[in-house]
Design an enzyme around this catalytic site. Structure first.
Site: not given
Length: 252
Positions: A64, A104, A107, A127
């Protein structure tokens, strides 16, 4: 230039490419919105049979956009734009991963049907290093892909996995030397040459069957198997086998 590029590799295969190289393809709201738009459009395009998701030769997506994240409070996080367009996409999606696929980025790779990785690729969910947890499926899709213990190790330590480690864990299907995109496109063309309805049915049964019991999954499989007998592609496949020629599937 757009932060997400849509390219047509062939009549059957499309490429969706992250394109923010100056920030290692960091995923901001604009990227997520464009991903949603492109995958929604590709789902409705009957000519497209397979999509390859990639970045550039140096990075897939390094997570992100931290600058965007830093400005958020709880309400902002609740309102933050998310998309499940890749996970919900009805056709096969292959990830071609070069360099980092973190947060992300990892993911999004997990939402694909399988992953081809460069030997330089690294996968991780860092994270916890920021005082966060994954917010786009990392705690749920990663354990389903690599098992609870491997997933917990990655999620709790924040340490990245190399391409070879990811291959051993089952996160990656193949590791290649150099750029992963050519091999991913080769496989995309192979998948696109198969009966489209059968391929889509395989995807649906695999994805949804794993969320239920074995008995439920087997029932889904049996129903999907039965449905294929009503398709023109099944008849074409049998005839081509009998005639000893390559089938020409129409997706009907």
């Amino acid at each position: 230039m757009s932060v997400v590029l849509l390219e047509r590799h062939s009549p059957d295969v499309a490429i969706v490419r992250f394109n923010r190289p100056e920030v290692r393809n960091a995923l901001n709201t604009e990227v997520r919105q464009l991903l949603h738009e492109h995958f929604t459009a590709l789902a409705a395009d009957d000519d497209v049979r397979v999509v390859v998701l990639t970045g550039n030769e140096r990075v897939f997506a390094a997570g992100a956009d931290i600058q965007e994240q830093a400005e958020r409070d709880v309400v902002g996080a609740i309102k933050a734009y998310t998309t499940s367009a890749i996970a919900d996409f009805p056709k096969p999606v292959i990830a071609a991963v070069n360099g980092y696929a973190l947060g992300g980025g990892c993911e999004f790779a997990l939402q694909c049907d399988f992953v081809i990785a460069s030997e330089r690729a690294k996968f991780g969910q860092p994270e916890v290093n920021l005082g966060l947890i994954p917010g786009a499926g990392g705690t749920q899709r990663l354990p389903r892909a690599v098992g609870r213990l491997n997933a917990s190790y990655m999620l709790m330590t924040g340490l990245p996995a190399t391409a070879e480690q990811a291959l051993r864990m089952g996160l990656v299907s193949e590791v290649v030397q150099g750029d992963a995109l050519p091999r991913a496109l080769e496989l995309a063309e192979l998948v696109a040459s198969k009966a489209p309805l059968a391929v889509r049915q395989v995807k649906e049964v695999v994805r949804h069957g794993l969320d239920g019991s074995l008995e439920t999954g087997l029932r889904m499989e049996r129903r999907g198997y039965q449905l294929m007998f009503g398709t023109a592609d099944f008849r074409e496949g049998v005839k081509a086998f009998t005639d000893k020629r390559t089938p020409e599937f129409s997706g009907e």
